[in-house]
Design a protein around this motif. Structure first.
Motif, PDB file in Angstrom:
ATOM      1  N   ARG A 158       5.373  11.296  -7.828  1.00 29.51           N
ATOM      2  CA  ARG A 158       4.724  10.123  -8.423  1.00 29.51           C
ATOM      3  C   ARG A 158       5.777   9.163  -8.925  1.00 29.51           C
ATOM      4  N   TYR A 205       2.377   5.107  -7.561  1.00 31.80           N
ATOM      5  CA  TYR A 205       2.311   5.566  -6.180  1.00 31.80           C
ATOM      6  C   TYR A 205       2.515   7.068  -6.172  1.00 31.80           C
ATOM      7  N   GLU A 206       1.854   7.771  -5.233  1.00 30.73           N
ATOM      8  CA  GLU A 206       2.082   9.205  -5.118  1.00 30.73           C
ATOM      9  C   GLU A 206       1.978   9.644  -3.665  1.00 30.73           C
ATOM     10  N   VAL A 265       4.888   7.390  -0.172  1.00 32.35           N
ATOM     11  CA  VAL A 265       3.920   7.406  -1.278  1.00 32.35           C
ATOM     12  C   VAL A 265       2.941   6.259  -1.081  1.00 32.35           C
ATOM     13  N   HIS A 266       1.713   6.457  -1.545  1.00 29.07           N
ATOM     14  CA  HIS A 266       0.688   5.417  -1.407  1.00 29.07           C
ATOM     15  C   HIS A 266       0.215   4.984  -2.798  1.00 29.07           C
ATOM     16  N   ARG A 267      -0.246   3.750  -2.862  1.00 29.91           N
ATOM     17  CA  ARG A 267      -0.689   3.169  -4.124  1.00 29.91           C
ATOM     18  C   ARG A 267      -1.963   3.849  -4.605  1.00 29.91           C
ATOM     19  N   THR A 268      -2.020   4.098  -5.893  1.00 25.39           N
ATOM     20  CA  THR A 268      -3.228   4.646  -6.517  1.00 25.39           C
ATOM     21  C   THR A 268      -3.890   3.532  -7.315  1.00 25.39           C
ATOM     22  N   GLU A 316       0.827  -1.210   0.000  1.00 30.38           N
ATOM     23  CA  GLU A 316       0.000   0.000   0.000  1.00 30.38           C
ATOM     24  C   GLU A 316       0.863   1.263   0.000  1.00 30.38           C
ATOM     25  N   HIS A 317       2.029   1.201   0.659  1.00 27.43           N
ATOM     26  CA  HIS A 317       2.897   2.366   0.804  1.00 27.43           C
ATOM     27  C   HIS A 317       4.345   1.990   0.566  1.00 27.43           C
ATOM     28  N   TYR A 318       5.116   2.966   0.120  1.00 28.85           N
ATOM     29  CA  TYR A 318       6.566   2.837   0.015  1.00 28.85           C
ATOM     30  C   TYR A 318       7.196   4.084   0.615  1.00 28.85           C
TER      31      TYR A 318
END
Length: 77
Positions: free
Chosen positions: A45, A37-38, A23-26, A5-7
């Motif tokens: 992004r 991810y943004e 950043v989180h998954r879109t 979900e996140h990096y």
């Protein structure tokens, strides 16, 4: 395939040790077919593969985003 979900993306910052951005998954996918991810602002992004390969994506004109030095999954909320 399940993607994190996140990096955390860690960038070299000349004035300090490092600059870390979460950043989180879109719902979108990039040209390689991996999730985009943004960060919360939508400015940072990146398309990130399961192996941690990163393709930074410009979110506006005149951007030349650099590559992070470290990419790590962060599934903490």
């Amino acid at each position: 395939m399940d993607y994190p979900e996140h990096y955390e993306l860690v960038f070299h910052a000349p004035a300090s040790d490092a600059d870390t951005i979460v950043v989180h998954r879109t719902e979108r996918a990039g040209a390689g077919g991996y999730p985009i991810y943004e960060d919360d602002s939508g400015i940072v992004r990146a398309e990130i593969s399961p192996e941690g390969d990163v393709r930074m994506m410009a979110s506006g004109g005149h951007q030349d985003p650099g590559l992070p030095t470290v990419v790590r999954p962060d599934d903490e909320p």
